[in-house]
Write an enzyme that holds these catalytic residues in place. Structure first.
Site, PDB file in Angstrom:
ATOM      1  N   SER A 168      -8.390 -30.726 109.055  1.00 13.52           N
ATOM      2  CA  SER A 168      -8.492 -31.054 107.409  1.00 13.52           C
ATOM      3  C   SER A 168      -9.413 -32.589 107.508  1.00 13.52           C
ATOM      4  O   SER A 168      -9.837 -32.735 106.172  1.00 13.52           O
ATOM      5  CB  SER A 168      -7.145 -31.393 106.993  1.00 13.52           C
ATOM      6  OG  SER A 168      -6.371 -32.292 107.374  1.00 13.52           O
ATOM      7  N   ASP A 223      -4.007 -39.933 100.813  1.00 10.20           N
ATOM      8  CA  ASP A 223      -2.760 -39.215 100.581  1.00 10.20           C
ATOM      9  C   ASP A 223      -2.026 -39.589 101.637  1.00 10.20           C
ATOM     10  O   ASP A 223      -2.212 -40.479 102.543  1.00 10.20           O
ATOM     11  CB  ASP A 223      -3.070 -37.698 100.628  1.00 10.20           C
ATOM     12  CG  ASP A 223      -3.552 -37.059 101.850  1.00 10.20           C
ATOM     13  OD1 ASP A 223      -3.499 -37.441 102.843  1.00 10.20           O
ATOM     14  OD2 ASP A 223      -4.127 -35.833 101.387  1.00 10.20           O
ATOM     15  N   HIS A 249      -4.373 -38.184 105.073  1.00  7.60           N
ATOM     16  CA  HIS A 249      -5.782 -38.277 105.202  1.00  7.60           C
ATOM     17  C   HIS A 249      -6.419 -39.705 104.908  1.00  7.60           C
ATOM     18  O   HIS A 249      -5.994 -40.226 103.652  1.00  7.60           O
ATOM     19  CB  HIS A 249      -6.645 -37.313 104.582  1.00  7.60           C
ATOM     20  CG  HIS A 249      -5.977 -35.906 105.013  1.00  7.60           C
ATOM     21  ND1 HIS A 249      -5.048 -35.217 104.121  1.00  7.60           N
ATOM     22  CD2 HIS A 249      -6.399 -35.130 106.017  1.00  7.60           C
ATOM     23  CE1 HIS A 249      -4.715 -34.014 104.589  1.00  7.60           C
ATOM     24  NE2 HIS A 249      -5.600 -33.977 105.930  1.00  7.60           N
TER      25      HIS A 249
END
Length: 412
Positions: free
Chosen positions: A98, A387, A390
């Site tokens: 991600s 978040d 990340h």
């Protein structure tokens, strides 16, 4: 399964049911926008080397017309990093999780996605593209600073045109890892899947641009590989899906898998390969919440596992450089720069390093961070994390600047 693990699984299950319909609404506009480019997408996936029908001929004309307006494709932004004389980096090609996924998860059946607000808050036009960030991600920033292009799109984005293929794409899929079990647990693209898409990418380059140009792109591009954090944090510690392994054995599995993947990339033509270490995963907000105790300290057992894996990965890469001719495989230490940023945020102009900006900042990530979850930061740029997992674009920029200045010459 531990009490905290059970809580996390329960929370995700509840949100999976609650937000299914709302996510469909959130994605409606994006899908409508994408449908407008579907005609070219069909051309893109057809074999460009077989113009045996009027459809293929039309596709060829579309591609040629698009290329005619994109002659500048080799360099689309001003380089901030000076390369050695007579050195060219035509593209950035990206694999992993991600941290460098620009939207490959958008249209696959997984909870690990973010193509909805508030993701993309600070991206161009405030559009949620599927990047797990408020803005740009490391692959975008690196391509920008090398003067290649402003952003590196997801390979599976139907809006990606042939010129974008020339300058690079990302095959990364949020939630994946070196352990083959990791992507199965989250229903995302494995590294093996990403390699298959890379083979497809090579075929498209050959069809659109010819073998000579394709070989040049493959041999001179910069390849980035970012993985390992989901293996350690999720597969091993939170879900405890590898109970038969202790930490040394599990990090052996990860390092062996990483080495095999890099060899596979090399065999497909890659030569300049930057492999990122695992980060101090125990210090990201969600792992502090789940395993850091009442004070939400860094989970040191997570960090110890990451450190052990990194030492093994570094040695594996040294061995590959010794046996693979003309290879420039570079171990990129992200663990220490990120840990330094987390421990000394004020030094770099940040105010908060132990929670993100979405909701409480302690647990929200992916579908738990959505348009119904308030962005609680007055200034996102004051935070190291966007978040609970990340970093923010600004944190990525601080890190990318350090890494490029330190490692870029190692690729030549």
């Amino acid at each position: 399964m531990s009490e905290s693990s059970t809580l996390l699984v329960l929370v995700i299950s509840i949100y999976k049911w609650t937000f299914r319909e709302s996510l469909n609404v959130l994605k409606k506009d994006t899908r409508n926008r994408r449908s407008k480019t579907m005609q070219f997408h069909l051309c893109r996936v057809a074999s460009p080397a077989s113009p045996s029908s009027s459809f293929s001929f039309s596709c060829s004309l579309i591609a040629l017309a698009f290329l005619a307006t994109s002659i500048h494709v080799w360099t689309t932004t001003t380089a901030l990093i000076k390369l050695p004389p007579n050195v060219t980096i035509p593209a950035v090609l990206v694999f992993g999780d991600s941290i460098v996924d620009a939207g490959n998860n958008n249209d696959i059946q997984t909870l690990i996605k973010c193509d909805f607000p508030p993701y993309g808050l600070d991206f161009e036009g405030g559009i949620p593209t599927g990047r797990f960030c408020d803005g740009k991600i490391p692959s975008d920033i690196i391509a920008e600073e090398l003067g290649i292009k402003d952003t590196v799109p997801a390979y599976l984005d139907p809006m990606v045109m042939p010129p974008e293929l020339v300058t690079g794409v990302t095959f990364a899929s949020g939630g994946t890892g070196y352990d083959p079990l990791t992507p199965k647990l989250t229903s995302v693209l494995s590294l093996a899947d990403q390699l298959q898409y890379f083979k497809e990418y090579i075929e498209k380059l050959n069809g659109f641009f010819g073998e000579e140009k394709t070989n040049f792109i493959l041999a001179n591009s910069l390849y980035l590989v970012v993985a390992g954090s989901d293996d350690i944090a999720n597969t091993y510690f939170v879900l405890r899906a590898r109970k038969q392994y202790d930490v040394p054995a599990y990090t052996d599995l990860m390092a062996d898998s990483a080495s095999t993947f890099i060899q596979d990339l090399y065999n497909l033509g890659a030569r300049r390969i930057g492999v990122f270490s695992a980060p101090p995963i125990g210090c990201v907000p969600s792992q502090r919440t789940l395993a850091g105790g009442a004070q939400r300290d860094c989970a040191e057992n997570y960090n110890q596992a990451a450190t052990l894996f990194n030492s093994k990965l570094s040695k594996k890469l040294d061995s590959l450089n010794a046996i693979l001719p003309n290879s420039r495989i570079v171990y990129i230490d992200i663990y220490n720069p990120l840990l330094n940023l987390i421990q000394n945020p004020n030094k770099y102009g940040f105010q908060v390093a132990n929670k993100g900006c979405c909701g409480t900042g302690a647990l929200e990530v992916a579908i738990l961070c959505n348009k119904f979850t308030p962005v609680t930061c007055i200034n996102v740029s004051d935070h190291v994390f966007w978040d609970s997992y990340h970093p923010t674009e600004r944190a990525y920029r601080v890190l990318a600047s350090q890494l490029l200045s330190k490692f870029v010459e190692s690729f030549f």
